[in-house]
Design a protein around this motif. Structure first.
Motif, PDB file in Angstrom:
ATOM      1  N   MET A   1       0.831  -1.205   0.000  1.00  0.00           N
ATOM      2  CA  MET A   1       0.000   0.000   0.000  1.00  0.00           C
ATOM      3  C   MET A   1       0.866   1.256   0.000  1.00  0.00           C
ATOM      4  O   MET A   1       1.827   1.361   0.771  1.00  0.00           O
ATOM      5  N   LEU A   2       0.508   2.189  -0.883  1.00  0.00           N
ATOM      6  CA  LEU A   2       1.151   3.496  -0.945  1.00  0.00           C
ATOM      7  C   LEU A   2       0.186   4.532  -0.401  1.00  0.00           C
ATOM      8  O   LEU A   2      -0.952   4.638  -0.860  1.00  0.00           O
ATOM      9  N   PHE A   3       0.650   5.303   0.595  1.00  0.00           N
ATOM     10  CA  PHE A   3      -0.148   6.380   1.171  1.00  0.00           C
ATOM     11  C   PHE A   3       0.359   7.716   0.643  1.00  0.00           C
ATOM     12  O   PHE A   3       1.564   7.996   0.692  1.00  0.00           O
ATOM     13  N   ILE A   4      -0.566   8.556   0.151  1.00  0.00           N
ATOM     14  CA  ILE A   4      -0.235   9.889  -0.339  1.00  0.00           C
ATOM     15  C   ILE A   4      -1.126  10.887   0.389  1.00  0.00           C
ATOM     16  O   ILE A   4      -2.337  10.660   0.527  1.00  0.00           O
ATOM     17  N   HIS A   5      -0.556  11.990   0.841  1.00  0.00           N
ATOM     18  CA  HIS A   5      -1.367  12.960   1.583  1.00  0.00           C
ATOM     19  C   HIS A   5      -0.703  14.333   1.524  1.00  0.00           C
ATOM     20  O   HIS A   5       0.522  14.455   1.604  1.00  0.00           O
ATOM     21  N   GLY A   6      -1.525  15.382   1.381  1.00  0.00           N
ATOM     22  CA  GLY A   6      -1.006  16.744   1.377  1.00  0.00           C
ATOM     23  C   GLY A   6      -0.603  17.207   2.767  1.00  0.00           C
ATOM     24  O   GLY A   6      -1.306  16.931   3.749  1.00  0.00           O
ATOM     25  N   SER A   7       0.510  17.932   2.830  1.00  0.00           N
ATOM     26  CA  SER A   7       1.004  18.395   4.134  1.00  0.00           C
ATOM     27  C   SER A   7       0.103  19.452   4.760  1.00  0.00           C
ATOM     28  O   SER A   7       0.127  19.650   5.979  1.00  0.00           O
ATOM     29  N   ASN A   8      -0.710  20.137   3.937  1.00  0.00           N
ATOM     30  CA  ASN A   8      -1.587  21.200   4.438  1.00  0.00           C
ATOM     31  C   ASN A   8      -3.067  20.814   4.400  1.00  0.00           C
ATOM     32  O   ASN A   8      -3.930  21.683   4.383  1.00  0.00           O
TER      33      ASN A   8
END
Length: 334
Positions: free
Chosen positions: A273-280
């Motif tokens: 699983m790859l998790f991607i998320h914006g820092s803001n």
């Protein structure tokens, strides 16, 4: 010996004959409490119905596919010539499937004559067309077939209330099984990301030799997402509305906010699983992905994108986003 009148202090405070007045005061207090309780119940029921409709009602313009394409081409102009080419070659197809509930669900399917297929899951009040920008990466750059379902109560699929991924995971598995190939990836954004994570602990067809999951800004659970928005938008605590609305959802739709938990499913997931998320990201707070990543036992990778709000990672980091997907699918990033 002089007798002492024990009622004298009470009479001094309350006046004459307090014993006869106390029952009347208590009756008034009881009536007030009952009235307040009835008002509380009425307000809670009304608030619960409003919150359920506010959170789960579908987009009233969800079937306006022409407008969806206009918005897609405006935001991602690179998708227009690619989409036009697919249409000329009859490679972009509308597909319909009848679910066990009897509902008719819709999906877009891009046939690339490949043994690899990407299942792309859209976000809250979005539709399959909105995420053709991701489909372009998989079809044009990676040579995948691409399947983009309209989830329950979205796009051209039937449904009255949004399911926030929990029951959607079963519908998505049905689509995946129907279009299964040797290699598959489930890629979801926002609510679609939560749906992908909720799927990740399910049992998949044995014919699928390699299956991977990508979560882009999905929430830990419906309870945490809704309680956060209840506080941020309305300044209200969890009690009583979260509890009463969750119960109402359970009665009407068959699922509660508490059971709709992506983080619980991730704990039992054995697939990469790859998790991607914006820092803001404030809509789905960035701290959620950190807990999701920690909950995943193994075979995992995390990319927190700089200066990105909710679901902005691709728009602000297009080249790196594509590269991260390629590296993940090749197994070089886990």
């Amino acid at each position: 010996m002089q007798n002492f009148d024990y009622m004298t202090p009470i009479r001094h405070i309350f006046g004459k004959e307090p014993i006869t007045k106390l029952p009347e005061v208590m009756r008034h207090l009881g009536k007030c409490m009952i009235v307040l309780l009835v008002i509380f119940i009425i307000l809670t029921i009304g608030g619960s119905n409003y919150m359920l409709a506010f959170s789960l009602s579908p987009d009233s313009q969800r079937t306006d596919t022409a407008n969806c394409y206009r918005e897609l081409f405006k935001e991602y102009p690179e998708t227009r010539p690619w989409t036009d080419s697919l249409r000329r070659h009859h490679a972009l197809r509308d597909t319909f499937l009848t679910m066990p509930t009897g509902e008719r669900h819709h999906a877009l399917f891009i046939n690339n004559a490949s043994r690899k297929t990407a299942l792309i899951l859209h976000g809250w009040r979005d539709c399959s067309i909105d995420f053709l920008y991701l489909a372009r990466i998989y079809e044009q750059e990676l040579g995948y077939n691409v399947l983009l379902p309209d989830l329950h109560a979205h796009g051209l699929s039937d449904g009255d209330l949004i399911q926030m991924g929990w029951l959607d995971k079963d519908d998505a598995l049905r689509w995946l099984t129907l279009f299964q190939t040797d290699t598959m990836v489930v890629h979801g954004v926002s609510m679609g990301g939560a749906t992908a994570m909720m799927m990740s602990a399910m049992i998949f067809p044995k014919a699928i030799k390699d299956i991977r999951f990508i979560d882009d800004c999905g929430y830990t659970s419906v309870w945490e997402e809704f309680s956060g928005e209840l506080k941020n938008q309305f300044g209200l605590p969890e009690f009583p509305l979260m509890f009463s609305t969750s119960l109402l959802c359970k009665i009407r739709e068959g699922w509660s906010f508490g059971e709709a938990s992506a983080i619980n499913e991730v704990r039992n997931s054995e697939y990469p699983m790859l998790f991607i998320h914006g820092s803001n990201d404030t809509f789905v707070p960035t701290e959620m992905v950190e807990r999701l990543y920690d909950a995943k036992p193994s075979k995992k990778s995390l990319w927190i994108t700089d200066s990105c709000g909710h679901a902005e990672s691709y728009a602000k980091h297009k080249k790196e986003y594509s590269k991260r997907i390629k590296d993940f699918l090749m197994g070089t990033s886990i």
